[in-house]
Design a protein around this motif. Sequence first.
Motif, short mmCIF file in Angstrom:
data_model
loop_
_atom_site.label_atom_id
_atom_site.label_comp_id
_atom_site.label_asym_id
_atom_site.label_seq_id
_atom_site.Cartn_x
_atom_site.Cartn_y
_atom_site.Cartn_z
N LEU A 77 2.57 1.71 -3.48
CA LEU A 77 1.62 2.20 -4.49
C LEU A 77 1.26 3.66 -4.25
CD1 LEU A 77 -0.77 -0.89 -4.88
CD2 LEU A 77 1.00 -0.09 -6.47
N VAL A 127 -8.12 3.79 -5.97
CA VAL A 127 -8.88 2.54 -5.92
C VAL A 127 -8.06 1.45 -5.25
CG1 VAL A 127 -10.00 0.73 -7.31
CG2 VAL A 127 -10.22 3.15 -7.97
N TRP A 128 -6.77 1.37 -5.64
CA TRP A 128 -5.89 0.37 -5.03
C TRP A 128 -5.73 0.60 -3.53
CZ3 TRP A 128 -5.02 -3.99 -7.21
CH2 TRP A 128 -4.93 -4.09 -8.61
N GLN A 129 -5.67 1.87 -3.14
CA GLN A 129 -5.56 2.19 -1.73
C GLN A 129 -6.78 1.71 -0.94
OE1 GLN A 129 -2.92 3.58 0.05
NE2 GLN A 129 -1.86 3.21 -1.89
N LEU A 140 -5.30 4.80 -11.20
CA LEU A 140 -6.30 4.31 -10.25
C LEU A 140 -5.69 4.04 -8.88
CD1 LEU A 140 -8.24 1.80 -12.58
CD2 LEU A 140 -8.83 4.18 -12.04
N TRP A 141 -4.69 4.83 -8.50
CA TRP A 141 -4.00 4.61 -7.23
C TRP A 141 -4.95 4.65 -6.04
CZ3 TRP A 141 -4.21 8.35 -3.48
CH2 TRP A 141 -4.54 9.64 -3.90
N ILE A 171 -8.88 -0.68 -1.81
CA ILE A 171 -8.91 -2.16 -1.82
C ILE A 171 -7.97 -2.73 -0.77
CG2 ILE A 171 -8.32 -4.22 -3.17
CD1 ILE A 171 -9.31 -2.70 -5.66
N LEU A 172 -6.75 -2.20 -0.73
CA LEU A 172 -5.77 -2.71 0.22
C LEU A 172 -6.17 -2.39 1.67
CD1 LEU A 172 -2.52 -1.85 -1.74
CD2 LEU A 172 -3.27 -4.14 -1.08
N GLN A 182 0.83 -1.21 0.00
CA GLN A 182 0.00 0.00 0.00
C GLN A 182 0.87 1.26 0.00
OE1 GLN A 182 -2.64 0.15 3.35
NE2 GLN A 182 -3.72 1.99 2.63
#
Length: 472
Positions: free
Chosen positions: A434, A444-446, A441-442, A448-449, A431
């Motif tokens: 990233l 979105v990844w944040q 889409l950073w 999700i993680l 996390q």
Amino acid sequence: MNQYKRLLSNTFIFAIGTFSSKILVILMLRFYTGMMTQDEMGVADLIIKTTSILYPVVSLSIGQAVIRYGLERRRRKSDVFTIGLVTVLCGFVIALPFHPLLGFVQYNTSAGVTGSLLEYQWLIYLYVLTSCTQNVCSQFIRALGYVRLYAIDGIFRTFMTILLNILYLKVFEWNIFGYVFSIICSDALSTVCLFVIASLWKYIRLRRPNFYLWRSMLAYSLPLVPDAILVYIIGFSDQAFLAAMQDTSVSAIYSIAYRVPTLIALVASIFIDAWQISIVNNNSREEQIRFFSNVGNTYSSIVFIIASGGIMCSKLAMMILAVPSYYIGWTFIPILAIGAGFNCLSSFQKSVYLLEKRTVPSFLSTAFSAVINIALNALLIPRYGGTGAAAATLVSYIALFLYRAIDSRRFMPVRWNKTRLLITVLLTAVQAALMLLEPPLWLVWQIILFILVCLLNCRELLVGMKKLLHRA
């Protein structure tokens, strides 16, 4: 009241006092950064950090002994409190001739001006005296069981600091002096109020001091002096190296960014305050091990969920807390947030040493971490600046936790859920990476993680809370 109920009750009381006070301080950061330049903030923070290092030297960390021995029923409270106050006053008098050493703490401003903290010697000494005295009084009222008064005192000190900061910075425009002097005044007012409300003068017994107890308390607290110094050095060396190798503006930005991971340490301070009172009991060894393990795993879940949230909100936090010129500091937060998580866990492991009165191993573990921190700061800061300082802090806190987790098993083998803890750390590391790389889409990844970290730890958290509530 059993140990679980006592822990929950004290944690709740400390949470009210600590959150209300610390959150107010953090929200005031925007005011501070608006009223003082980056160079002034950098110098003011150097004064605060230097005082934090002098504090255990002058007081001989006697405050830790005051609460540890004050909690023992067989001790006479007046002996414990008197020894605490006399030790602080003696330490202060002995420290006075050494003020020229402050000249070794030097800084460079962004305008190319060089200075040292010798210019602020009397301000620093006054800060040390009021801070040490207030600490002994506040630790003693905790030992007396006045946890509500302890929490209210925290709110009062914060309120007075903020009120005086507005007066000294906005009205009088005292800048660096006003920023530090407001803390001195609030500590002094707190000490007076505690003496009046808790009738602390009744516990001062200067005739026929208990020298056997004094020797025992000093044997407990003296190893905590270098321990406390090294703890502060881990935090202070970052800014000292940045101020010397870069300039005070970079140091100030790093200092403000460090406030966000401080929220994670805030959880630790609330819990450790309550935990320190709860661990002194008459349970069997197996009951103690079970108690430490249950609470430790629940605590680690809370810490890393908050750390993950701090990483995700790095940019937002800097936008809210500071003026735009400090915004670049968000890049330090993801690394510092993970480091703060490990620092919280190492604080929990330290309680094993304190319970067993094994303060020398506590010092050795901190020394190990400090050496790593200083070496990495010297190596990384010239090349990577604030990011290098953050990385050095992270590695030193990981080393500190691992050292204590292994070494303290001699006294109290805490049974960590290693698999869950390892996966959680890996997820927060991904996390953080990233967040710094900012791929498409950073955000979105944040999210999700962060959800994955929550899901991984929610079972541990719920099971732990169920155990605590059931036994309370």
